[in-house]
Design a protein around this motif. Sequence first.
Motif, PDB file in Angstrom:
ATOM      1  N   LEU A 188       8.827   3.765  18.679  1.00 17.28           N
ATOM      2  CA  LEU A 188      10.025   2.929  18.686  1.00 17.28           C
ATOM      3  C   LEU A 188      10.285   2.358  17.299  1.00 17.28           C
ATOM      4  CD1 LEU A 188      12.326   1.530  20.140  1.00 17.28           C
ATOM      5  CD2 LEU A 188      10.743  -0.322  20.769  1.00 17.28           C
ATOM      6  N   ALA A 189       9.208   1.921  16.629  1.00 20.51           N
ATOM      7  CA  ALA A 189       9.365   1.363  15.291  1.00 20.51           C
ATOM      8  C   ALA A 189       9.852   2.432  14.315  1.00 20.51           C
ATOM      9  CB  ALA A 189       8.038   0.773  14.804  1.00 20.51           C
ATOM     10  N   LYS A 190       9.393   3.674  14.519  1.00 18.36           N
ATOM     11  CA  LYS A 190       9.854   4.761  13.659  1.00 18.36           C
ATOM     12  C   LYS A 190      11.354   4.976  13.822  1.00 18.36           C
ATOM     13  CE  LYS A 190       5.456   7.263  13.744  1.00 18.36           C
ATOM     14  NZ  LYS A 190       4.773   8.501  14.179  1.00 18.36           N
ATOM     15  N   GLN A 191      11.817   4.920  15.081  1.00 15.57           N
ATOM     16  CA  GLN A 191      13.248   5.083  15.327  1.00 15.57           C
ATOM     17  C   GLN A 191      14.043   3.954  14.684  1.00 15.57           C
ATOM     18  OE1 GLN A 191      13.858   5.417  19.548  1.00 15.57           O
ATOM     19  NE2 GLN A 191      12.705   7.328  19.727  1.00 15.57           N
ATOM     20  N   GLU A 192      13.519   2.725  14.798  1.00 17.02           N
ATOM     21  CA  GLU A 192      14.206   1.582  14.195  1.00 17.02           C
ATOM     22  C   GLU A 192      14.240   1.710  12.673  1.00 17.02           C
ATOM     23  OE1 GLU A 192      12.062  -1.747  15.649  1.00 17.02           O
ATOM     24  OE2 GLU A 192      13.060  -1.770  17.600  1.00 17.02           O
ATOM     25  N   ALA A 193      13.112   2.158  12.089  1.00 15.47           N
ATOM     26  CA  ALA A 193      13.060   2.329  10.634  1.00 15.47           C
ATOM     27  C   ALA A 193      14.042   3.394  10.174  1.00 15.47           C
ATOM     28  CB  ALA A 193      11.636   2.695  10.200  1.00 15.47           C
ATOM     29  N   ALA A 194      14.119   4.491  10.953  1.00 12.95           N
ATOM     30  CA  ALA A 194      15.064   5.551  10.600  1.00 12.95           C
ATOM     31  C   ALA A 194      16.497   5.063  10.694  1.00 12.95           C
ATOM     32  CB  ALA A 194      14.852   6.758  11.518  1.00 12.95           C
ATOM     33  N   ALA A 195      16.765   4.230  11.724  1.00  8.59           N
ATOM     34  CA  ALA A 195      18.111   3.679  11.885  1.00  8.59           C
ATOM     35  C   ALA A 195      18.467   2.753  10.734  1.00  8.59           C
ATOM     36  CB  ALA A 195      18.208   2.929  13.215  1.00  8.59           C
ATOM     37  N   LYS A 196      17.493   1.922  10.303  1.00  4.92           N
ATOM     38  CA  LYS A 196      17.730   1.022   9.168  1.00  4.92           C
ATOM     39  C   LYS A 196      18.001   1.816   7.903  1.00  4.92           C
ATOM     40  CE  LYS A 196      15.044  -2.997  10.704  1.00  4.92           C
ATOM     41  NZ  LYS A 196      13.876  -3.851  10.401  1.00  4.92           N
ATOM     42  N   GLN A 197      17.235   2.897   7.716  1.00  2.00           N
ATOM     43  CA  GLN A 197      17.423   3.708   6.517  1.00  2.00           C
ATOM     44  C   GLN A 197      18.797   4.362   6.512  1.00  2.00           C
ATOM     45  OE1 GLN A 197      14.397   6.665   5.942  1.00  2.00           O
ATOM     46  NE2 GLN A 197      15.067   7.198   3.901  1.00  2.00           N
ATOM     47  N   THR A 254       6.390  10.609   3.913  1.00  2.00           N
ATOM     48  CA  THR A 254       6.699  10.239   5.302  1.00  2.00           C
ATOM     49  C   THR A 254       5.418  10.058   6.106  1.00  2.00           C
ATOM     50  OG1 THR A 254       8.787  11.465   5.214  1.00  2.00           O
ATOM     51  CG2 THR A 254       7.917  10.938   7.390  1.00  2.00           C
ATOM     52  N   GLU A 255       4.482  10.974   5.914  1.00  2.00           N
ATOM     53  CA  GLU A 255       3.205  10.884   6.629  1.00  2.00           C
ATOM     54  C   GLU A 255       2.440   9.627   6.213  1.00  2.00           C
ATOM     55  OE1 GLU A 255      -0.905  13.511   7.254  1.00  2.00           O
ATOM     56  OE2 GLU A 255       0.798  14.330   6.137  1.00  2.00           O
ATOM     57  N   ARG A 256       2.426   9.344   4.922  1.00  2.00           N
ATOM     58  CA  ARG A 256       1.719   8.155   4.430  1.00  2.00           C
ATOM     59  C   ARG A 256       2.366   6.874   4.943  1.00  2.00           C
ATOM     60  NH1 ARG A 256      -2.887   7.226   2.894  1.00  2.00           N
ATOM     61  NH2 ARG A 256      -2.421   5.978   1.047  1.00  2.00           N
ATOM     62  N   ALA A 309       1.466   6.353   8.525  1.00  2.00           N
ATOM     63  CA  ALA A 309       0.054   6.009   8.680  1.00  2.00           C
ATOM     64  C   ALA A 309      -0.237   4.597   8.183  1.00  2.00           C
ATOM     65  CB  ALA A 309      -0.801   7.013   7.921  1.00  2.00           C
ATOM     66  N   ILE A 310       0.310   4.249   7.020  1.00  2.00           N
ATOM     67  CA  ILE A 310       0.020   2.940   6.431  1.00  2.00           C
ATOM     68  C   ILE A 310       0.691   1.812   7.203  1.00  2.00           C
ATOM     69  CG2 ILE A 310       0.403   1.497   4.390  1.00  2.00           C
ATOM     70  CD1 ILE A 310       0.038   4.001   2.693  1.00  2.00           C
ATOM     71  N   LEU A 311       1.950   2.015   7.543  1.00  2.00           N
ATOM     72  CA  LEU A 311       2.671   0.959   8.261  1.00  2.00           C
ATOM     73  C   LEU A 311       2.353   0.968   9.747  1.00  2.00           C
ATOM     74  CD1 LEU A 311       6.166   1.141   6.513  1.00  2.00           C
ATOM     75  CD2 LEU A 311       4.165  -0.219   5.913  1.00  2.00           C
ATOM     76  N   ASN A 312       1.609   2.009  10.199  1.00  2.00           N
ATOM     77  CA  ASN A 312       1.172   2.081  11.593  1.00  2.00           C
ATOM     78  C   ASN A 312       2.362   1.922  12.532  1.00  2.00           C
ATOM     79  OD1 ASN A 312      -0.673   2.410  13.659  1.00  2.00           O
ATOM     80  ND2 ASN A 312      -1.115   0.208  13.825  1.00  2.00           N
ATOM     81  N   LEU A 313       3.389   2.728  12.296  1.00  2.00           N
ATOM     82  CA  LEU A 313       4.610   2.586  13.076  1.00  2.00           C
ATOM     83  C   LEU A 313       4.460   3.233  14.448  1.00  2.00           C
ATOM     84  CD1 LEU A 313       7.300   3.406  10.387  1.00  2.00           C
ATOM     85  CD2 LEU A 313       6.555   1.176  11.169  1.00  2.00           C
ATOM     86  N   SER A 320       0.835  -1.204   0.000  1.00  2.00           N
ATOM     87  CA  SER A 320       0.000   0.000   0.000  1.00  2.00           C
ATOM     88  C   SER A 320       0.868   1.252   0.000  1.00  2.00           C
ATOM     89  CB  SER A 320      -0.924   0.006   1.220  1.00  2.00           C
ATOM     90  OG  SER A 320      -1.841  -1.064   1.159  1.00  2.00           O
ATOM     91  N   PHE A 321       1.956   1.205   0.770  1.00  2.00           N
ATOM     92  CA  PHE A 321       2.860   2.358   0.792  1.00  2.00           C
ATOM     93  C   PHE A 321       3.535   2.529  -0.563  1.00  2.00           C
ATOM     94  CE2 PHE A 321       7.181   4.054   2.116  1.00  2.00           C
ATOM     95  CZ  PHE A 321       6.777   5.372   2.022  1.00  2.00           C
ATOM     96  N   TYR A 322       3.924   1.417  -1.178  1.00  2.00           N
ATOM     97  CA  TYR A 322       4.536   1.491  -2.507  1.00  2.00           C
ATOM     98  C   TYR A 322       3.559   2.094  -3.514  1.00  2.00           C
ATOM     99  CZ  TYR A 322       5.282  -0.385  -7.197  1.00  2.00           C
ATOM    100  OH  TYR A 322       5.372  -0.535  -8.553  1.00  2.00           O
ATOM    101  N   GLN A 323       2.294   1.679  -3.438  1.00  2.00           N
ATOM    102  CA  GLN A 323       1.284   2.222  -4.357  1.00  2.00           C
ATOM    103  C   GLN A 323       1.065   3.717  -4.116  1.00  2.00           C
ATOM    104  OE1 GLN A 323      -1.903  -0.486  -3.524  1.00  2.00           O
ATOM    105  NE2 GLN A 323      -0.879  -2.205  -4.543  1.00  2.00           N
ATOM    106  N   ALA A 324       1.136   4.121  -2.839  1.00  2.00           N
ATOM    107  CA  ALA A 324       1.025   5.552  -2.527  1.00  2.00           C
ATOM    108  C   ALA A 324       2.225   6.310  -3.085  1.00  2.00           C
ATOM    109  CB  ALA A 324       0.931   5.743  -1.008  1.00  2.00           C
TER     110      ALA A 324
END
Length: 434
Positions: free
Chosen positions: A259-268, A247-249, A252-256, A193-197
């Motif tokens: 903590l998950a946002k921090q982990e995602a930012a670290a992975k990126q 970023t907002e989508r 919202a879509i991944l419902n982060l 869904s995020f990819y489609q957005a």
Amino acid sequence: MSDAKKHDKAEDQEMQDANAYYDDSYMNSLVADAEELMPSEEFEEIDEPVRQMQESVQKFQEAEKLEGPQPETWQAFQPQHQQIVENMEKMNASYQQQEPAEVKQEARQRTAASIQQADSFFKDAYQKLMERDRTMQQEMAAMREQLEMMQRIMVNFSPDAMMKCMMAGADYLREAEGARKSAQKEPTQAHRSFYQAARQSVHDVYHNIKEAPHRACEAFKQKAYAEADKGLRRIAGVFDKGIAALTERRNAILNLSPLAKQEAAAKQAEASKQPEEAPKKQENQGSQEKQKEPAKESPVKKEKANAVSVQQLLNPETSERAVQALADSAMAAGYNAEAVGKAFTDLKIAAISLPLPEKQTDDQQPNKNLDMPLTAAVLMDRDPVSKAGLFQFLGSQGVTKEAVVQQCTTWKNQADKYLQDKGLVAAKEESKER
């Protein structure tokens, strides 16, 4: 269990149900029987079409991970699959029963035709499924070309606005490509869904700025500098809004969670460092191997041999050879030709954006002899002497900003030509300017 996980589980089951229409285990056993029954040259008439069809099926299945399960495609294929199996059974029976040659030939042709029909079916299904993705890739490529065009034509113009435009564009395209890669790596409904957005966002951003780069360049050529500067800032603003919306989508879509946002930012952040980390790993592996073998050459001597001084780069008589040595050194460090070309582009962008100091007195100059080494590590930001340090050094020698930017442009052109002459990258056709 969360609604998202329930949806993903249901979708996984839907994918399994769809693929159940294509169980090639029995067909593979029939192919194996045919290989034993038929002469090799006759078996090849069947074996090659089977391999091609299975490759097309696998490619379609990979596309489903990005676009989602396609049960209607598998249902439409079921009668064809059944026909292939029946044709193969009859073909094998004709050989087991030692039917006349013309009967065997007809059975082979009928079987091969049904397999080729299935191959075409999946090739067409794949093309239709990936049409939207191809459009996204084409629009992203077009935006990259537009940014390169502006950078090439307006290289000495409005450094602050140019840098903001270039970096905003690069950040936006990286974010959009990241959405695609995450959907491929984690084929869940949320990631798709995020990819489609992101795909829709790319389409909107592309059409929003489609003509703006050309208008900005035309304004620059006509010396309407205020209009050109305004165009650069408008383009940067479109990209910035696109990044914020993505970023907002994503959140919202991944419902982060936070903590998950921090982990995602670290992975990126970690992923963005990987091109730099790969050569380091190779260097570490190389050093471990050297410990096992007799020392052949001092690492310090080897680094010194690859060093290129600023003096060599600034001297017109030695500049071209110095750039070639720098490119060779970067590739020896583990980078491919495209990464080397990009590094020279980054050097040019940095020259546009970083301020240069006023000329300093002799006792303040960090290096009066212009012997600062500019190795591949400096070019790739893996050296204590960074790009910023290089430009500070040039400024301390009284080199003007315009001269530095022009020199970086010359280095990039020399590097591009060298890599093209070596056949490592294809020469780009100059896009027609309006």
